[in-house]
Scaffold this motif. Structure first.
Motif, PDB file in Angstrom:
ATOM      1  N   ALA A 137       0.847  -1.193   0.000  1.00  0.00           N
ATOM      2  CA  ALA A 137       0.000   0.000   0.000  1.00  0.00           C
ATOM      3  C   ALA A 137       0.882   1.242   0.000  1.00  0.00           C
ATOM      4  CB  ALA A 137      -0.920   0.005   1.219  1.00  0.00           C
ATOM      5  N   THR A 138       0.294   2.367  -0.373  1.00  0.00           N
ATOM      6  CA  THR A 138       1.035   3.627  -0.360  1.00  0.00           C
ATOM      7  C   THR A 138       0.683   4.493   0.844  1.00  0.00           C
ATOM      8  OG1 THR A 138      -0.657   4.665  -1.751  1.00  0.00           O
ATOM      9  CG2 THR A 138       1.254   3.694  -2.869  1.00  0.00           C
ATOM     10  N   GLU A 139      -0.345   4.119   1.581  1.00  0.00           N
ATOM     11  CA  GLU A 139      -0.777   4.885   2.744  1.00  0.00           C
ATOM     12  C   GLU A 139      -0.958   3.945   3.929  1.00  0.00           C
ATOM     13  OE1 GLU A 139      -0.959   8.103   2.513  1.00  0.00           O
ATOM     14  OE2 GLU A 139      -1.151   8.490   0.366  1.00  0.00           O
ATOM     15  N   GLN A 140      -0.915   4.526   5.125  1.00  0.00           N
ATOM     16  CA  GLN A 140      -1.225   3.826   6.373  1.00  0.00           C
ATOM     17  C   GLN A 140      -0.350   2.591   6.588  1.00  0.00           C
ATOM     18  OE1 GLN A 140      -5.516   3.191   6.129  1.00  0.00           O
ATOM     19  NE2 GLN A 140      -5.919   5.241   6.915  1.00  0.00           N
ATOM     20  N   ASN A 141       0.923   2.752   6.325  1.00  0.00           N
ATOM     21  CA  ASN A 141       1.869   1.662   6.587  1.00  0.00           C
ATOM     22  C   ASN A 141       2.444   1.722   8.006  1.00  0.00           C
ATOM     23  OD1 ASN A 141       1.985   0.147   4.048  1.00  0.00           O
ATOM     24  ND2 ASN A 141       2.722   2.077   3.176  1.00  0.00           N
ATOM     25  N   GLY A 142       2.062   2.744   8.753  1.00  0.00           N
ATOM     26  CA  GLY A 142       2.516   2.852  10.132  1.00  0.00           C
ATOM     27  C   GLY A 142       4.015   3.071  10.247  1.00  0.00           C
ATOM     28  N   LEU A 143       4.567   2.654  11.381  1.00  0.00           N
ATOM     29  CA  LEU A 143       5.987   2.867  11.658  1.00  0.00           C
ATOM     30  C   LEU A 143       6.864   1.679  11.274  1.00  0.00           C
ATOM     31  CD1 LEU A 143       5.696   4.513  15.201  1.00  0.00           C
ATOM     32  CD2 LEU A 143       6.079   5.668  13.016  1.00  0.00           C
ATOM     33  N   ARG A 192      -6.495  19.814 -10.814  1.00  0.00           N
ATOM     34  CA  ARG A 192      -6.891  20.980 -10.021  1.00  0.00           C
ATOM     35  C   ARG A 192      -6.369  20.863  -8.592  1.00  0.00           C
ATOM     36  NH1 ARG A 192     -13.109  20.742 -10.531  1.00  0.00           N
ATOM     37  NH2 ARG A 192     -13.002  22.435  -9.010  1.00  0.00           N
ATOM     38  N   TRP A 193      -6.450  19.660  -8.035  1.00  0.00           N
ATOM     39  CA  TRP A 193      -5.963  19.461  -6.659  1.00  0.00           C
ATOM     40  C   TRP A 193      -4.464  19.734  -6.563  1.00  0.00           C
ATOM     41  CZ3 TRP A 193      -2.256  16.763  -4.137  1.00  0.00           C
ATOM     42  CH2 TRP A 193      -2.343  16.680  -2.748  1.00  0.00           C
ATOM     43  N   VAL A 194      -3.681  19.220  -7.509  1.00  0.00           N
ATOM     44  CA  VAL A 194      -2.238  19.438  -7.511  1.00  0.00           C
ATOM     45  C   VAL A 194      -1.923  20.929  -7.528  1.00  0.00           C
ATOM     46  CG1 VAL A 194      -0.131  19.211  -8.906  1.00  0.00           C
ATOM     47  CG2 VAL A 194      -1.604  17.229  -8.540  1.00  0.00           C
ATOM     48  N   LEU A 195      -2.616  21.687  -8.354  1.00  0.00           N
ATOM     49  CA  LEU A 195      -2.360  23.121  -8.470  1.00  0.00           C
ATOM     50  C   LEU A 195      -2.704  23.851  -7.175  1.00  0.00           C
ATOM     51  CD1 LEU A 195      -3.726  23.487 -12.081  1.00  0.00           C
ATOM     52  CD2 LEU A 195      -1.380  23.990 -11.369  1.00  0.00           C
ATOM     53  N   ARG A 196      -3.835  23.531  -6.600  1.00  0.00           N
ATOM     54  CA  ARG A 196      -4.214  24.189  -5.348  1.00  0.00           C
ATOM     55  C   ARG A 196      -3.234  23.861  -4.234  1.00  0.00           C
ATOM     56  NH1 ARG A 196      -9.313  22.192  -6.742  1.00  0.00           N
ATOM     57  NH2 ARG A 196      -9.321  20.824  -4.909  1.00  0.00           N
ATOM     58  N   HIS A 197      -2.820  22.592  -4.184  1.00  0.00           N
ATOM     59  CA  HIS A 197      -1.902  22.162  -3.129  1.00  0.00           C
ATOM     60  C   HIS A 197      -0.519  22.806  -3.308  1.00  0.00           C
ATOM     61  CE1 HIS A 197      -1.031  19.411   0.176  1.00  0.00           C
ATOM     62  NE2 HIS A 197       0.119  19.117  -0.397  1.00  0.00           N
ATOM     63  N   ALA A 198      -0.086  22.976  -4.536  1.00  0.00           N
ATOM     64  CA  ALA A 198       1.253  23.505  -4.802  1.00  0.00           C
ATOM     65  C   ALA A 198       1.428  24.930  -4.310  1.00  0.00           C
ATOM     66  CB  ALA A 198       1.556  23.425  -6.293  1.00  0.00           C
ATOM     67  N   VAL A 199       0.350  25.725  -4.321  1.00  0.00           N
ATOM     68  CA  VAL A 199       0.473  27.141  -3.946  1.00  0.00           C
ATOM     69  C   VAL A 199      -0.223  27.445  -2.618  1.00  0.00           C
ATOM     70  CG1 VAL A 199       0.715  27.903  -6.335  1.00  0.00           C
ATOM     71  CG2 VAL A 199      -1.571  27.786  -5.313  1.00  0.00           C
ATOM     72  N   ASP A 241      -0.176  11.621 -12.438  1.00  0.00           N
ATOM     73  CA  ASP A 241      -0.008  10.233 -12.024  1.00  0.00           C
ATOM     74  C   ASP A 241      -1.310   9.689 -11.449  1.00  0.00           C
ATOM     75  OD1 ASP A 241       2.521   8.284 -11.436  1.00  0.00           O
ATOM     76  OD2 ASP A 241       0.968   8.009  -9.920  1.00  0.00           O
ATOM     77  N   SER A 242      -1.530   8.409 -11.622  1.00  0.00           N
ATOM     78  CA  SER A 242      -2.769   7.775 -11.157  1.00  0.00           C
ATOM     79  C   SER A 242      -2.869   7.707  -9.641  1.00  0.00           C
ATOM     80  CB  SER A 242      -2.881   6.362 -11.742  1.00  0.00           C
ATOM     81  OG  SER A 242      -1.778   5.559 -11.339  1.00  0.00           O
ATOM     82  N   GLU A 243      -1.727   7.857  -8.932  1.00  0.00           N
ATOM     83  CA  GLU A 243      -1.704   7.718  -7.472  1.00  0.00           C
ATOM     84  C   GLU A 243      -1.594   9.086  -6.798  1.00  0.00           C
ATOM     85  OE1 GLU A 243      -1.797   5.104  -5.408  1.00  0.00           O
ATOM     86  OE2 GLU A 243      -1.735   3.436  -6.840  1.00  0.00           O
ATOM     87  N   LEU A 244      -2.501   9.350  -5.850  1.00  0.00           N
ATOM     88  CA  LEU A 244      -2.421  10.575  -5.055  1.00  0.00           C
ATOM     89  C   LEU A 244      -1.077  10.671  -4.341  1.00  0.00           C
ATOM     90  CD1 LEU A 244      -3.589  13.109  -3.700  1.00  0.00           C
ATOM     91  CD2 LEU A 244      -4.672  11.604  -2.003  1.00  0.00           C
ATOM     92  N   TYR A 245      -0.575   9.540  -3.905  1.00  0.00           N
ATOM     93  CA  TYR A 245       0.730   9.450  -3.233  1.00  0.00           C
ATOM     94  C   TYR A 245       1.824  10.135  -4.057  1.00  0.00           C
ATOM     95  CZ  TYR A 245       4.549   6.761  -0.924  1.00  0.00           C
ATOM     96  OH  TYR A 245       5.672   6.364  -0.240  1.00  0.00           O
ATOM     97  N   VAL A 246       1.777   9.952  -5.353  1.00  0.00           N
ATOM     98  CA  VAL A 246       2.761  10.556  -6.250  1.00  0.00           C
ATOM     99  C   VAL A 246       2.402  12.010  -6.531  1.00  0.00           C
ATOM    100  CG1 VAL A 246       3.876  10.401  -8.515  1.00  0.00           C
ATOM    101  CG2 VAL A 246       3.233   8.308  -7.283  1.00  0.00           C
ATOM    102  N   ARG A 247       1.127  12.276  -6.806  1.00  0.00           N
ATOM    103  CA  ARG A 247       0.711  13.646  -7.127  1.00  0.00           C
ATOM    104  C   ARG A 247       0.958  14.594  -5.967  1.00  0.00           C
ATOM    105  NH1 ARG A 247      -3.884  10.814  -8.734  1.00  0.00           N
ATOM    106  NH2 ARG A 247      -5.147  11.844  -7.125  1.00  0.00           N
ATOM    107  N   ARG A 248       0.777  14.116  -4.735  1.00  0.00           N
ATOM    108  CA  ARG A 248       1.051  14.965  -3.574  1.00  0.00           C
ATOM    109  C   ARG A 248       2.519  15.366  -3.535  1.00  0.00           C
ATOM    110  NH1 ARG A 248      -0.200  11.616   0.292  1.00  0.00           N
ATOM    111  NH2 ARG A 248      -2.393  12.242   0.494  1.00  0.00           N
ATOM    112  N   PRO A 257       4.302   2.598  -7.655  1.00  0.00           N
ATOM    113  CA  PRO A 257       4.113   4.000  -7.265  1.00  0.00           C
ATOM    114  C   PRO A 257       5.170   4.520  -6.288  1.00  0.00           C
ATOM    115  CG  PRO A 257       2.466   2.608  -6.215  1.00  0.00           C
ATOM    116  CD  PRO A 257       3.163   1.753  -7.227  1.00  0.00           C
ATOM    117  N   HIS A 258       5.749   3.617  -5.486  1.00  0.00           N
ATOM    118  CA  HIS A 258       6.801   4.045  -4.566  1.00  0.00           C
ATOM    119  C   HIS A 258       8.037   4.516  -5.335  1.00  0.00           C
ATOM    120  CE1 HIS A 258       4.751   2.568  -0.958  1.00  0.00           C
ATOM    121  NE2 HIS A 258       4.369   1.539  -1.698  1.00  0.00           N
TER     122      HIS A 258
END
Length: 286
Positions: free
Chosen positions: A98-104, A256-263, A208-215, A168-169
């Motif tokens: 997974a790309t999220e919630q992998n914990g410590l 649109r999300w990428v642009l808003r997040h970037a600025v 990219d298809s994954e939010l993990y990458v786009r973020r 995606p990693h």
């Protein structure tokens, strides 16, 4: 099937309140890393490794603890990094699913990251190979940076290929590892001075298809905006203009999300250009 030592690393999903993160770099971790290395390394001296890895551990902070363990690992592995790297790869456990919630739990590999950064920079090919494997289990965003400094152009050439990788990693590593102002990491002065080195990578990953990458792409562009706001805003306007020709609603929404997040940071400071970009991204219809 035998359980890999990394899967036996008993840590929770997040650090307990009042417990410093450095406490996960402890005797249990040392023991498990020793087991994983002894399984693949002839004549591995487990008692000596554990004694060296735990030396003054309680007096050290998180990064220093990981580096202390890394030095102990290196003392039990071949001196030549080109011989060390295949053994290190062989010692690794299963890849993250997974790309999220992998914990410590992935912090099992923090000493591995320190080992690569400390000993591998002069060995580009084997170093990038082990970074490629590590990032699929923890992250290589810190340990890849010495390669980007010592072998900038060749490293970027390989990272360009990785933008098309199925994992995606690996794709995230391309963007995150090249961030000029990555938190907790050494600055990449060439990239900080000239965003032109990494903008082609962001272009390849922006949808990219994954939010993990786009973020990561958005955070990287936000880094650029701190040193070269005019360049970052120009890129944002270019990406905005492309929305009119995009057909898939989900891809438009993601852009649109990428642009808003970037600025978002200059927008919080009410920088007019950043506010205009966020408004324009929000106004685009899907």
């Amino acid at each position: 099937m035998k359980t890999h030592p990394a899967q036996q690393f008993a840590v929770g999903p997040s650090i307990m309140k009042g417990t410093p993160l450095k406490e996960i770099m402890n005797g249990q971790l040392v023991k498990l890393i020793g087991v994983s290395l002894a399984d693949v390394t002839p004549d591995f001296d487990t008692p000596t490794f554990q004694k060296r890895a735990k030396r003054n551990l309680n007096k050290l902070e998180l990064k220093e603890r990981a580096l202390n363990i890394a030095h102990a690992m290196a003392e039990q592995l071949p001196e030549d990094f080109d011989e060390l790297a295949p053994l290190l790869i062989k010692s690794l456990g299963p890849r993250l699913q997974a790309t999220e919630q992998n914990g410590l739990a992935p912090f099992f590999y923090f000493p591995h990251s320190q080992l690569i950064a400390e000993y591998g920079a002069d060995h580009l090919e084997s170093g990038l190979k082990v970074c490629y494997e590590l990032t699929q289990r923890f992250t290589a965003e810190f340990c890849i940076r010495p390669f980007l400094i010592a072998h900038r152009d060749k490293s970027l050439k390989q990272l360009k290929r990785w933008t098309k990788d199925a994992n995606p990693h690996v794709r995230r590593l391309v963007s995150e590892g090249t961030r000029p102002r990555l938190p907790w990491a050494m600055r990449l002065r060439d990239f900080q001075d000239d965003p032109g080195y990494t903008l082609p990578l962001l272009e390849s990953l922006k949808d990219d298809s994954e939010l993990y990458v786009r973020r990561s792409v958005a955070n990287h562009l936000a880094d650029i905006a701190k040193d070269h706001p005019e360049v970052a805003y120009e890129v944002c306007h270019k990406w905005l203009s492309e929305i009119d020709d995009m057909q898939k609603p989900e891809e438009i929404k993601n852009r649109r999300w990428v642009l808003r997040h970037a600025v978002r940071l200059p927008a919080k400071k009410e920088v007019p250009e950043a506010l205009a970009i966020r408004k324009a991204a929000a106004d685009r219809k899907t």
